[in-house]
Enzyme design. Structure first.
Site, short mmCIF file in Angstrom:
data_model
loop_
_atom_site.label_atom_id
_atom_site.label_comp_id
_atom_site.label_asym_id
_atom_site.label_seq_id
_atom_site.Cartn_x
_atom_site.Cartn_y
_atom_site.Cartn_z
N GLU A 181 -62.44 88.91 17.69
CA GLU A 181 -62.10 89.64 18.92
C GLU A 181 -63.08 90.77 19.20
O GLU A 181 -62.69 91.94 19.37
CB GLU A 181 -60.67 90.18 18.83
CG GLU A 181 -59.62 89.09 18.71
CD GLU A 181 -58.19 89.59 18.64
OE1 GLU A 181 -57.99 90.78 18.33
OE2 GLU A 181 -57.27 88.80 18.87
N GLU A 374 -56.12 81.74 16.88
CA GLU A 374 -54.88 82.51 16.62
C GLU A 374 -53.87 82.25 17.72
O GLU A 374 -54.22 82.24 18.91
CB GLU A 374 -55.16 84.02 16.61
CG GLU A 374 -55.92 84.52 15.42
CD GLU A 374 -56.10 86.03 15.45
OE1 GLU A 374 -55.26 86.75 16.04
OE2 GLU A 374 -57.09 86.49 14.87
C1 BG6 Z 1 -55.15 89.65 16.66
C2 BG6 Z 1 -55.88 89.95 15.39
O1 BG6 Z 1 -55.52 90.66 17.51
O2 BG6 Z 1 -53.77 89.70 16.67
C3 BG6 Z 1 -55.07 89.81 14.13
O3 BG6 Z 1 -57.05 89.19 15.29
C4 BG6 Z 1 -53.67 90.33 14.37
O4 BG6 Z 1 -55.74 90.51 13.11
C5 BG6 Z 1 -53.03 89.51 15.48
O5 BG6 Z 1 -52.87 90.36 13.23
C6 BG6 Z 1 -51.59 89.88 15.78
O6 BG6 Z 1 -51.47 91.24 15.98
P1 BG6 Z 1 -50.46 92.13 15.15
O7 BG6 Z 1 -50.75 93.51 15.51
O8 BG6 Z 1 -49.11 91.69 15.57
O9 BG6 Z 1 -50.72 91.84 13.71
#
Ligand code: BG6
Length: 477
Positions: A181, A374
């Protein structure tokens, strides 16, 4: 409808959210170790004073230092991933395990060996690793001595790191991603670029200078891979900033277009090899000039990525007139609420159709193979007996994966999907443990209490069946 047999389906996480063992194996301090738990999230920009305080603190108050102890428990975790039938695991290498200070002359053998063992164990289980070179962590020493990526020195250190890990692991890892990101550097230069606001020369545009050096780092990784290991594949990774215009007012749609463009900026450079007009022109008008060295632009042009990847959790709404905003967030992004969507307990707006929309939009823009790096649901889970009845997670994934199939049916060349946080881990935004994503429950609370033991949630068997049936089970009632 089903996924092809070679569709790479599995899970994802990052070193800093799972490994723990922050002071073992010769590892150095990383910028990410300095984050305290912030239940409301969003406190990404740290000050020198906060870092000094953090350096005196222990893992209890700084959860990313302890992760879920994957560093010691990885064999049992990999067994569970194998049981689910993962074909791929996306993870990151912690730069400070390889070069503890970033600028060390020689790499740290213990760190190198750790990842060799990890990749060997994955391959033994027929799971291929996909490695992010850098996921929100910069050696703290580089932040303190040269303000991280603001300096070209960090680029030189990164090049050495890239050479080391590729020379070491090229036989074990085919798929590589540059920075996680990277677009988020526009929101938090500390998180993504290891830069402190108080040390940054140009308060308004300094973040672009850091990004320029990082983009040169991406181009260097592409060059190194393509020249030395042409059988490998390198991708970029962006936060999918999916925004809808609030109304059909032309002004709202123009604002929406402009915000979406800015979200694509760093990907555009990594794919097309040049800065897009929509940043060059505003820079020029504001009198900002990137500090470059001769050949920089040509280097970017000649060394681009092979595929595109992105994270997708939620969508937002935007409008031209911000005065009546009722803001909400999705990941690091801020926008307005959408009355047509439900939200997670953290207010992220759940939008499965938006994933199909995003796949089409990105494929149309880049015309490169696409990987969903993701996607996942963060929720409060309750362990009852030895399991968690997480039907809400099953529903979230089912609805999203169906949309992936529809997008593939639209003609999008999407070659894989890694569910984020396949095992509960420390949240990136809040450093909470309570915000759980996994198919595997980890018995650990926000303060780090608990046995650390792992339990299969209901979604564990459900995802296993999705993989076994190549997605056909998504359509069973
Ligand atoms: C993404 C990141 O922004 O979102 C991850 O690449 C992150 O590292 C994921 O864990 C979810 O966000 P969060 O804050 O709920 O863990």
């Amino acid at each position: 409808m089903e996924f092809s047999k070679d569709f790479l389906i599995g899970g994802a996480f990052a070193a800093n959210q799972v490994e723990g063992a922050y002071n073992e194996g010769g590892r150095g301090w990383s910028t990410i170790d300095m984050y305290k738990m912030e239940t409301s999230g969003g406190h990404f920009e740290l000050t020198m004073a906060e870092i000094q305080e953090a350096l005196q603190g222990d893992a209890k108050d700084y959860p990313k230092r302890r992760g879920i102890d994957f560093y010691h428990r990885y064999l049992e975790d990999l067994d569970l991933f194998q049981e689910m039938g993962f074909k791929i695991l996306r993870l990151s290498i912690d730069w400070t395990r390889i070069y503890p200070n970033g600028d060390d002359e020689t790499p740290n053998r213990e760190g190198i060996d750790f990842y060799h063992r990890l990749f060997d164990e994955l391959l033994k289980r027929n799971i291929q690793p996909m490695v992010t070179l850098n996921h929100f962590d910069t050696p703290l020493n580089l932040t303190l001595t040269c303000n991280g990526w603001e300096s070209r020195k960090t680029l030189d250190c990164f090049k050495r790191y890239v050479e080391t890990v590729l020379d070491e692991y090229h036989e074990k890892v085919k798929y590589w991603l540059t920075f996680n990101e990277l677009d988020a550097a526009l929101i938090s230069p500390y998180l993504c670029s290891g830069m402190l606001a108080e040390k940054t020369e140009d308060k308004k545009f300094g973040k672009y200078q850091g990004l320029h050096h990082q983009l040169l780092g991406c181009a260097y990784a592409a060059k190194y891979i393509h020249e030395n290991y042409p059988e490998l594949r390198l991708g970029c990774m962006m936060t999918k900033n999916l925004k809808y215009a609030k109304t059909c007012r032309p002004e709202d749609n123009l604002t929406c277009l402009q915000e979406v463009q800015m979200g694509c900026m760093v990907n555009d450079v990594q794919v097309f090899g040049e800065y897009p007009y929509y940043v060059k022109n505003p820079w020029k008008k504001a009198g900002f000039k990137l500090k470059t060295e001769p050949g920089d632009m040509e280097f970017l042009k000649n060394n681009t990525v092979d595929f595109v990847s992105f994270s997708y959790y939620a969508s937002l709404v935007t409008s031209h007139d911000k005065s009546g905003d009722d803001p909400t967030n999705a990941n690091l992004l801020v926008g307005e609420k959408n009355p047509y969507l439900k939200t997670t307990e953290w207010g992220w707006q759940i939008d499965p159709v938006g994933l199909r929309y995003s796949l089409n939009e990105l494929y149309d823009r880049y015309k490169k193979p696409i990987f969903i790096a993701e996607n996942g649901l963060g929720a409060v889970d309750h362990l009852i007996g030895n399991t968690v009845e997480d039907d809400y997670r099953i529903e979230y994934i089912r609805d999203h994966l169906k949309q992936v199939l529809y997008a593939i049916d639209d003609g999008v060349d999407c070659f894989g999907y890694t569910y984020w946080g396949c095992i509960d881990c420390i949240a990136a935004s809040t450093s909470q443990m309570k915000k759980r994503y996994g198919f595997i429950y980890v018995d650990q609370d926000d303060e780090g209490n608990g046995s650390g033991n792992r339990y299969r949630k209901k979604s564990f068997d459900w995802y296993k069946k999705v993989i076994q049936t190549n997605g056909r089970s998504l359509f069973e009632s």
